[in-house]
Design an enzyme around this catalytic site. Structure first.
Site, PDB file in Angstrom:
ATOM      1  N   LEU A 179       0.504  -1.491   0.029  1.00 49.24           N
ATOM      2  CA  LEU A 179      -0.093   0.360  -0.115  1.00 49.24           C
ATOM      3  C   LEU A 179       0.426   1.656   0.243  1.00 49.24           C
ATOM      4  CD1 LEU A 179      -2.520  -1.130   2.073  1.00 49.24           C
ATOM      5  CD2 LEU A 179      -2.546  -1.051  -0.135  1.00 49.24           C
ATOM      6  N   GLY A 180       1.897   1.178   0.291  1.00 55.73           N
ATOM      7  CA  GLY A 180       2.738   2.488   0.782  1.00 55.73           C
ATOM      8  C   GLY A 180       4.570   2.063   1.350  1.00 55.73           C
ATOM      9  N   GLY A 182       7.969   3.423   3.287  1.00 56.82           N
ATOM     10  CA  GLY A 182       7.958   5.059   4.280  1.00 56.82           C
ATOM     11  C   GLY A 182       9.164   5.230   4.666  1.00 56.82           C
ATOM     12  N   GLY A 185       9.558   1.696   7.124  1.00 58.81           N
ATOM     13  CA  GLY A 185       9.047   0.379   6.727  1.00 58.81           C
ATOM     14  C   GLY A 185       7.978   0.767   5.407  1.00 58.81           C
ATOM     15  N   VAL A 187       3.942  -0.579   4.212  1.00 53.81           N
ATOM     16  CA  VAL A 187       2.269  -0.816   4.764  1.00 53.81           C
ATOM     17  C   VAL A 187       1.369  -1.970   3.677  1.00 53.81           C
ATOM     18  CG1 VAL A 187       0.064  -0.084   5.248  1.00 53.81           C
ATOM     19  CG2 VAL A 187       2.803   1.409   6.101  1.00 53.81           C
ATOM     20  N   ASP A 297       3.922  14.151  13.805  1.00 57.79           N
ATOM     21  CA  ASP A 297       3.900  13.976  12.098  1.00 57.79           C
ATOM     22  C   ASP A 297       2.750  14.698  11.509  1.00 57.79           C
ATOM     23  OD1 ASP A 297       5.923  13.889  10.152  1.00 57.79           O
ATOM     24  OD2 ASP A 297       5.899  12.155  10.512  1.00 57.79           O
TER      25      ASP A 297
END
Length: 398
Positions: A179-180, A182, A185, A187, A297
């Protein structure tokens, strides 16, 4: 064993007896037996080993793993090797990262008989454990030096009272798609099987092996466990598969950033009421702050949108990404964190102007970031200040 004193060597005395009884192997009295080897004892011999160890410790280990046994005060106070092992495990273990947690310490204080520790002060232990320190190991080492008896008793309490099984074979994740990505890490969308055996779609975040990412991962787990709110992403589980750890959370459609950029198929741009969206995020931020937690954040990418499977018209904003969050100590309104100031485009002037690497994040700096989020929702992704990076920062500071 009866006459064992702290000055004696665990490895050369109790360790040899423990190992010999558990493995049925004769060991030379001065043979080099390490604590690490004690965790490698064959399963069928562990009961005998635990029976032996019960003699000096006088504790019930009926449901305790051998690795947990080595956190008994008997070992922590008498063996430097055992302490080193403990510090390494606590630094890497998301389940035990809760050690330096104010709520856990206060709960333990309520059931503690302080008369058993006449030479040590609980407040000193608490202040040391909750000190604003980037390295959990430093706090642990200092806590042992200043209050060794209380520290050892507290670790044993954590190990025996708050342990969570990591060997539940029913709980698992099956990765479906990414999904993404970063900094700390990835996701994924996954099939999550809970402890009852039920399987359903969820999102999971994998722990990256680098030290900074482990710290962020542990912090996020600890924070999510304290939160339960309609407008905060729902934490489901921590699952360990093949030595990899995953935070399992409810599955959302995407982020506010995806929404304002028109990337969400089920939630098209301009399909939501900005006022309702903003009010949901505001309630989520207020709830987090009521728990004395600074997110640190907040940004469009850290606000997720949950959409009901059968009704795409019902959309909820969910605050996520708590890897940089921190819970304040009682009476504090801000803290200085040395490594991670947040995302520059959402940082308050006092953070942008911070000297060196000490960033005084606060509830107010979270609210400032929320203000930027409001503007970007209204402006459909555009930043309220200049579009150029250099001039934007100048405008935000002045």
């Amino acid at each position: 064993i009866k006459d064992f004193q702290p000055r004696d060597n665990v490895k050369s005395r109790l360790g040899i007896l423990y190992y010999a009884a558990a493995t049925k192997e004769e060991v030379f009295p001065n043979g080099p037996i390490t604590l690490e080897s004690l965790t490698e004892i064959d399963e069928k011999h562990r009961a005998l080993a635990l029976d032996l160890i019960r003699v000096p410790t006088k504790a019930d280990f009926s449901d305790l793993e051998v690795t947990g046994l080595l956190r008994h005060p008997f070992f922590i106070r008498c063996s430097e090797e055992s302490r080193s092992r403990l510090f390494r495990e606590l630094q890497m273990d998301a389940e035990l990262f809760r050690v330096c947690n104010q709520d856990t310490l206060q709960a333990w204080e309520g059931c503690l008989d302080k008369s058993e520790f006449p030479d040590e002060e609980f407040e000193e232990l608490k202040d040391t454990m909750l000190a604003d320190n980037d390295e959990i190991t430093s706090s642990l080492v200092e806590a042992f030096k200043s209050t060794p008896q209380l520290f050892s008793a507290y670790i044993w309490h954590i190990t025996t009272s708050l342990k969570i099984s990591k060997d539940n074979k029913n709980q698992s994740v099956e990765i479906l798609e990414i999904l993404g990505n970063g900094t700390y890490g990835q996701v994924f969308k996954c099939n999550y099987t809970d402890e009852s055996g039920k399987t359903y779609l969820a999102a999971c975040k994998i722990c990256s092996p680098n030290p900074d990412a482990v710290d962020v991962f542990n912090r996020e787990v600890e924070t999510l466990r304290q939160l339960n709110h309609l407008f905060v992403v729902k934490y489901l589980d921590l699952v360990e598969n093949q030595s990899k750890k995953y935070i399992v959370m409810e599955l959302c459609e995407g982020s506010l950033k995806d929404y304002v950029e028109g990337k969400l198929e089920r939630i098209p741009i301009d399909s939501l009421d900005d006022k309702i969206l903003i009010s949901q995020v505001a309630l989520g931020v207020a709830y987090i702050h009521s728990k004395d937690i600074i997110h640190k954040d907040l940004k469009l990418a850290s606000i997720l949108l949950w959409c009901q499977t059968s009704n795409s018209r019902l959309v909820l904003a969910k605050i996520a990404d708590f890897g940089l969050a921190k819970k304040l100590k009682s009476g504090q309104t801000e803290f200085s964190y040395t490594a991670h100031p947040g995302t520059e485009n959402y940082m308050a002037p006092e953070l942008l102007n911070a000297q060196g690497s000490a960033y005084p994040a606060s509830f107010a700096s979270d609210v400032y970031a929320f203000g930027i989020i409001i503007a970007r929702i209204v402006k459909k992704g555009d930043h309220p200040f200049s579009s150029g990076d250099v001039w934007r920062k100048v405008s935000m500071v002045h």
